[in-house]
Motif scaffolding. Structure first.
Motif, short mmCIF file in Angstrom:
data_model
loop_
_atom_site.label_atom_id
_atom_site.label_comp_id
_atom_site.label_asym_id
_atom_site.label_seq_id
_atom_site.Cartn_x
_atom_site.Cartn_y
_atom_site.Cartn_z
N VAL A 108 -8.05 29.81 -13.01
CA VAL A 108 -6.56 29.07 -12.99
C VAL A 108 -7.55 27.63 -12.46
O VAL A 108 -6.58 26.81 -13.60
CB VAL A 108 -5.51 29.79 -12.22
CG1 VAL A 108 -4.33 28.18 -12.77
CG2 VAL A 108 -5.24 30.99 -12.62
N GLU A 109 -7.32 27.85 -11.85
CA GLU A 109 -7.69 26.12 -11.58
C GLU A 109 -9.07 25.72 -12.54
O GLU A 109 -9.22 24.38 -12.94
CB GLU A 109 -8.76 25.75 -10.45
CG GLU A 109 -9.10 24.58 -9.42
CD GLU A 109 -7.42 23.55 -9.39
OE1 GLU A 109 -7.97 22.34 -8.89
OE2 GLU A 109 -6.85 23.35 -9.20
N SER A 110 -9.92 26.50 -12.77
CA SER A 110 -11.05 26.11 -13.65
C SER A 110 -10.22 25.74 -15.23
O SER A 110 -10.82 24.44 -15.28
CB SER A 110 -12.15 27.19 -14.01
OG SER A 110 -13.12 26.71 -14.73
N GLU A 111 -9.55 26.72 -15.37
CA GLU A 111 -9.31 26.27 -16.82
C GLU A 111 -7.77 24.91 -16.50
O GLU A 111 -7.65 23.70 -17.47
CB GLU A 111 -8.10 27.30 -16.74
CG GLU A 111 -6.88 27.24 -18.63
CD GLU A 111 -8.36 27.13 -19.28
OE1 GLU A 111 -7.74 27.06 -20.20
OE2 GLU A 111 -9.18 28.34 -18.94
N LEU A 157 -17.09 32.83 -7.73
CA LEU A 157 -15.69 32.89 -7.67
C LEU A 157 -15.40 33.23 -9.49
O LEU A 157 -14.40 33.98 -9.91
CB LEU A 157 -15.19 31.85 -7.04
CG LEU A 157 -15.05 31.82 -6.10
CD1 LEU A 157 -14.07 30.58 -4.67
CD2 LEU A 157 -14.78 33.31 -4.48
N ARG A 158 -16.20 32.22 -10.10
CA ARG A 158 -15.38 32.65 -11.67
C ARG A 158 -16.10 32.80 -12.37
O ARG A 158 -15.96 33.21 -13.21
CB ARG A 158 -16.20 30.92 -12.22
CG ARG A 158 -14.75 29.44 -11.59
CD ARG A 158 -15.26 28.49 -11.59
NE ARG A 158 -16.57 28.06 -11.52
CZ ARG A 158 -16.17 28.01 -9.84
NH1 ARG A 158 -15.10 27.80 -8.96
NH2 ARG A 158 -17.71 27.71 -9.42
N ASN A 163 -0.05 37.23 -20.48
CA ASN A 163 -1.02 36.29 -20.93
C ASN A 163 -2.53 36.04 -19.79
O ASN A 163 -2.24 35.88 -19.71
CB ASN A 163 -0.63 34.55 -22.42
CG ASN A 163 -0.55 34.07 -21.12
OD1 ASN A 163 -1.17 33.60 -20.24
ND2 ASN A 163 0.60 33.39 -20.89
N PRO A 164 -3.57 35.86 -20.87
CA PRO A 164 -4.32 36.40 -20.45
C PRO A 164 -4.55 35.58 -19.06
O PRO A 164 -5.41 35.19 -18.11
CB PRO A 164 -5.83 35.59 -21.04
CG PRO A 164 -4.89 35.41 -22.26
CD PRO A 164 -3.37 36.11 -22.09
N GLN A 165 -3.62 33.54 -19.49
CA GLN A 165 -4.23 33.11 -18.05
C GLN A 165 -2.82 33.50 -16.68
O GLN A 165 -3.18 33.22 -15.74
CB GLN A 165 -3.13 31.71 -18.78
CG GLN A 165 -3.96 31.00 -19.31
CD GLN A 165 -3.37 29.60 -19.92
OE1 GLN A 165 -2.56 29.22 -19.56
NE2 GLN A 165 -4.22 28.72 -20.20
N LEU A 166 -1.88 34.55 -16.76
CA LEU A 166 -1.56 34.69 -16.00
C LEU A 166 -1.36 36.14 -15.11
O LEU A 166 -1.34 36.76 -13.99
CB LEU A 166 0.31 34.73 -17.01
CG LEU A 166 0.51 32.86 -16.97
CD1 LEU A 166 2.65 33.11 -17.02
CD2 LEU A 166 0.69 32.46 -15.39
N LEU A 167 -2.24 37.50 -16.26
CA LEU A 167 -2.05 37.77 -15.73
C LEU A 167 -4.00 38.30 -15.98
O LEU A 167 -4.33 38.56 -17.00
CB LEU A 167 -1.60 39.61 -16.75
CG LEU A 167 -1.84 40.99 -16.13
CD1 LEU A 167 -0.61 41.12 -14.81
CD2 LEU A 167 -0.60 41.88 -17.18
N ILE A 168 -4.68 38.41 -14.52
CA ILE A 168 -5.89 38.36 -14.67
C ILE A 168 -6.15 39.54 -14.41
O ILE A 168 -6.24 39.92 -12.86
CB ILE A 168 -6.41 36.79 -13.86
CG1 ILE A 168 -5.39 35.55 -14.47
CG2 ILE A 168 -7.96 36.99 -13.76
CD1 ILE A 168 -5.59 34.77 -13.69
N ALA A 199 -7.74 24.68 -1.86
CA ALA A 199 -6.42 24.69 -1.95
C ALA A 199 -6.14 25.26 -2.85
O ALA A 199 -6.82 25.25 -4.47
CB ALA A 199 -5.34 23.35 -1.74
N SER A 200 -5.37 26.00 -3.41
CA SER A 200 -4.51 26.81 -5.03
C SER A 200 -3.65 26.47 -5.27
O SER A 200 -2.31 25.88 -4.68
CB SER A 200 -4.11 28.85 -5.08
OG SER A 200 -4.03 29.21 -6.06
N THR A 201 -3.45 25.44 -6.48
CA THR A 201 -2.42 25.43 -7.36
C THR A 201 -1.72 26.54 -7.61
O THR A 201 -0.02 25.75 -7.87
CB THR A 201 -3.06 24.23 -8.42
OG1 THR A 201 -3.59 24.97 -9.55
CG2 THR A 201 -3.99 23.16 -7.92
#
Length: 583
Positions: A576-579, A343-344, A290-295, A188-190
């Motif tokens: 995102v999940e890893s972060e 995936l990462r 920012n790098p967390q939102l535009l990947i 599941a993706s958060t």
């Protein structure tokens, strides 16, 4: 003819003049047309239909299925229906209107096969017409009549296209019957994610929880009409599935319209639009990117990630991504990549040795340029003295090949508009040009397809080399020299084409073997548009299974760029999940 997801252009598939006229009006020079048949029995009169193919044809989804033409009988079809192709794209009727039309058409000429061309109702490169007023406006001057019904179509959706390979069905275009059905994910993706796909064969993907909603086929983002269709589709899916993405994934290529779209969405400068022009924010709460939102996601990593996502794999795996064009992390044009991937992230283990692409995109449209670049790499300047038709015939028609090549050689030497490429698709183009099949193309993949259609099965690979390094380099110069030798000796072209396919499969299998020795991995994911080539893929599967690898392919999304958006979304969600977990 109005269908479920839009209008078709239709004509009698046995009438050569009608098929030629349709080509002229649609501005479609060489691409094959699909046909609609009344039933499975008719399909078997024209093509070889196996059990898996029959099940697809008669399924509720009713895709176009690529079937091998029967060679044991003279087919009454118009010769320009699918020129060069050994296959036909066949579908059965899927609306009551289709059934009535085919029944009436058959009754009008008893004893004659009822076979209709059914191709998308548009001009080439435009989206399919689906609104009645738009269809009448755009198609009135290029159609002699219209057959419609009174049920409104709310979102355009082309026909899906499939073939059977390795004993199972594989999508080549995911649309009607399959979209918008979600693809179930293992994790599941958060975050809610929008992935905007690539430039050609575009799809987008919206990801929420354990579901990935991959769009219907949008097409090539090369004009305003297709871009508008892309924007409308995203807005429609957001409303349909109540998704407001806070993460946007896109390709690395800075000039793709999909990349620019994502960046401008992130900057909050490009709103979404409904058909009436009303502005719709794709993510009302989306802050400055920012790098967390535009990947950004590398093109070939996304290909491999699409296989991992649809099969519920976390990795790592050995990924083999092979296609025509993908922007690499070093600024080169990648296209034949062996990688350790999850995936990462990914690590590039090997790739096809770079050759220059003289003229950039012009070399894609003119495969002779790539052939010349490969000959230059294999023979040096002496290639212009080779006694082969590719060189000899060019001396007899117009400017000599040497005259055409000299400015390109200067461009390469000076590094002007000659980007290095490791593209396997371009290698197929080069060999097709060497064999005299295709000096220039009018649609993507044409030269490679003609090479596949020519090829006769042959299990004898030409020589190749692999230079150790980080990454290792796959060198096909020995194969190019061997192919030239065969041409000089007058070997049959189908034999050369077949041996080339065998060579590529053997080269990739050996690269996978070396990757296993370096990583300890024995699971392989294959993806990319080159793996639409059935002969190559079946050769690869046989070699990898002999070497005791476990192999996964795209099945729920296409291996071509139509599957990129799923891979992009899966990578973004994993990052995102890893972060979130580590930070």
């Amino acid at each position: 003819v109005k269908g479920l997801g839009g209008y078709h252009r239709a004509c009698d598939a046995l009438n050569a003049a009608a098929v030629d006229r349709l080509r002229q009006r649609k501005h479609r020079e060489a691409k094959p047309f699909a046909i609609m048949l009344p039933d499975l029995a008719t399909a078997r009169l024209l093509c070889h239909v196996g059990p898996a193919e029959a099940a697809l044809l008669e399924s509720r989804r009713r895709p176009i299925v690529l079937l091998r033409r029967r060679a044991d009988i003279a087919l009454p079809l118009a010769p320009d229906l699918a020129p060069v192709y050994a296959t036909l794209g066949v579908m059965l009727p899927y609306t009551p209107l289709h059934h009535l039309l085919l029944r009436a058409f058959g009754a009008a000429a008893p004893g004659r096969l009822a076979v209709l061309v059914m191709t998308s109702g548009n001009l080439s490169d435009e989206p399919i017409a689906f609104r009645d007023d738009d269809a009448h406006a755009r198609l009135a001057t290029i159609a002699d009549g219209a057959l419609a019904h009174n049920r409104a179509i709310h979102m355009r959706c082309d026909d899906s296209v499939m073939h059977v390979v390795g004993g199972s069905a594989q999508l080549l275009r995911r649309a009607r019957g399959y979209a918008p059905e979600p693809i179930a994910l293992a994790n599941a993706s958060t975050a809610q994610v929008l992935a905007v796909g690539g430039h050609l064969k575009n799809t987008f993907c919206l990801l929420k929880g354990r579901q990935a909603f991959v769009s219907h086929h949008i097409g090539d983002l090369e004009n305003l009409e297709t871009l508008t269709s892309f924007r409308e589709g995203i807005a429609h899916y957001q409303r349909l599935f109540d998704i407001a993405p806070t993460v946007i994934a896109h390709d690395l290529h800075p000039e793709y319209l999909s990349t620019r779209f994502a960046q401008e969405i992130g900057d909050r400068r490009w709103g979404m639009g409904d058909s009436d022009g009303t502005a719709l924010d794709i993510a009302p709460q989306l802050p400055t990117p920012n790098p967390q939102l535009l990947i950004p996601v590398q093109h070939h990593h996304a290909h491999i990630a699409s296989v991992l996502a649809e099969h519920g794999l976390d990795g790592p795996v050995i990924g083999v991504a092979a296609d025509g064009t993908g922007y690499g992390t070093d600024g080169a044009i990648w296209g034949c990549e062996i990688m350790r991937a999850d995936l990462r992230g990914f690590e590039r283990l090997a790739h096809l040795a770079y050759v220059p692409l003289p003229g950039g995109d012009q070399a894609v449209r003119q495969p002779w340029r790539v052939a010349a670049a490969y000959l230059q790499g294999a023979f040096g300047d002496s290639w212009l003295d080779l006694d082969i038709p590719f060189v000899r015939e060019a001396r007899l028609h117009g400017p000599s090949l040497g005259t055409r090549w000299r400015p390109l050689a200067q461009m390469i030497e000076r590094g002007i508009n000659s980007p290095p490429t490791s593209s396997l698709g371009r290698l197929f183009d080069a060999v097709a040009a060497l064999l005299g099949l295709c000096d220039e193309v009018v649609y993507e993949g044409q030269a490679a397809i003609e090479l596949e259609m020519l090829a006769a099965p042959d299990a004898r690979p030409y020589p190749f080399a692999i230079a150790e390094g980080a990454p290792a380099l796959l060198d096909v110069a020995p194969a190019i020299r061997a192919i030239v030798g065969e041409i000089e000796r007058g070997a049959a072209l189908p034999q050369i084409a077949g041996r080339f396919h065998c060579t590529v499969a053997a080269l990739l299998a050996e690269a996978c073997e070396r990757a296993r020795a370096a990583t300890g991995l024995r699971v392989i994911a294959l993806s990319g548009g080159v793996f639409q080539n059935r002969m190559l893929l079946e050769n690869m599967l046989a070699l990898l299974e002999q070497r005791d690898f476990t192999v996964y392919l795209n099945r729920q999304v296409p291996p071509n760029d139509g599957g990129l958006s799923l891979g992009q979304a899966a990578v973004a969600a994993a990052l995102v999940e890893s972060e979130r977990v580590t930070g």
